[in-house]
Design an enzyme around this catalytic site. Structure first.
Site, PDB file in Angstrom:
ATOM      1  N   CYS A  49      -1.878  -0.348   7.483  1.00 45.21           N
ATOM      2  CA  CYS A  49      -1.105   0.881   7.331  1.00 45.21           C
ATOM      3  C   CYS A  49      -1.094   1.707   8.616  1.00 45.21           C
ATOM      4  CB  CYS A  49      -1.639   1.692   6.163  1.00 45.21           C
ATOM      5  SG  CYS A  49      -1.388   0.838   4.587  1.00 45.21           S
ATOM      6  N   HIS A  78       0.855  -1.183   0.000  1.00 44.64           N
ATOM      7  CA  HIS A  78       0.000   0.000   0.000  1.00 44.64           C
ATOM      8  C   HIS A  78       0.890   1.232   0.000  1.00 44.64           C
ATOM      9  CE1 HIS A  78      -3.754  -2.109   1.927  1.00 44.64           C
ATOM     10  NE2 HIS A  78      -3.281  -2.762   0.874  1.00 44.64           N
ATOM     11  N   GLU A 131       0.949   3.847   1.830  1.00 44.27           N
ATOM     12  CA  GLU A 131       1.440   4.225   3.152  1.00 44.27           C
ATOM     13  C   GLU A 131       2.607   3.347   3.580  1.00 44.27           C
ATOM     14  OE1 GLU A 131      -3.134   4.818   3.317  1.00 44.27           O
ATOM     15  OE2 GLU A 131      -1.711   3.466   2.351  1.00 44.27           O
TER      16      GLU A 131
END
Length: 161
Positions: free
Chosen positions: A89, A56, A58
């Site tokens: 995250c 992801h 993040e």
């Protein structure tokens, strides 16, 4: 809710543009920027979860920042995201020591856009809940500018699957 600063608004504008770029480059429309206490960008990343489900935006930005900066510097940093950090995250943010998160679109709004799309099996757990379970505080500001954040997601997700 704490009001975002002028700097926060500028970084939200930047992260929304980066999320659109992520989509334009064939990735999921997510992005993250980490800025230190002085407003210097110390990491930025787009989503790459089509090849690595843990990649992801993040997490990608956190890996960059954590490998280059001390926990003390990260404690004063802010992570800007176009969508609320998921549970993974948020956990990564907590463990990295980043002290502040500002996001544009809530997880609930994202779920309304993605529906049951298998590319985004939403964990319905607000990041504030994840951070509240920790031993050190993480300031959270958001959702802020949700309508703008929706733009990069328009027509992307296949809600009927």
């Amino acid at each position: 809710m704490t009001e975002p600063t002028a700097r926060d608004h500028q970084f939200l504008t930047d992260v929304l543009a980066l999320a659109q770029r992520s989509r334009d480059e064939g990735h999921h429309p997510f992005a993250a920027i980490i800025a230190d206490a002085e407003g210097n960008v110390i990491a930025q990343a787009m989503n790459a979860s089509s090849s690595d489900r843990t990649a992801h935006a993040e997490m990608n930005a956190l890996r960059i920042a954590s490998s280059q900066y001390s926990p003390d510097r990260l404690a004063g940093a802010t992570m800007y995201t176009n969508a609320e950090p998921c549970a993974m995250c948020a956990g990564g943010t907590y463990w990295s020591g980043v002290g502040r998160v500002v996001y544009a679109m809530s997880e609930a709004t994202l779920l309304s856009l993605t529906g049951s799309d298998p590319e985004n099996p939403t964990l319905s757990l607000p990041c504030r809940q994840v951070f509240a379970a920790g031993q050190r505080p993480t300031e959270v500001i958001g959702p802020w500018r949700e309508d703008e954040a929706k733009v990069a997601h328009a027509g992307f997700w296949h809600k009927d699957q």
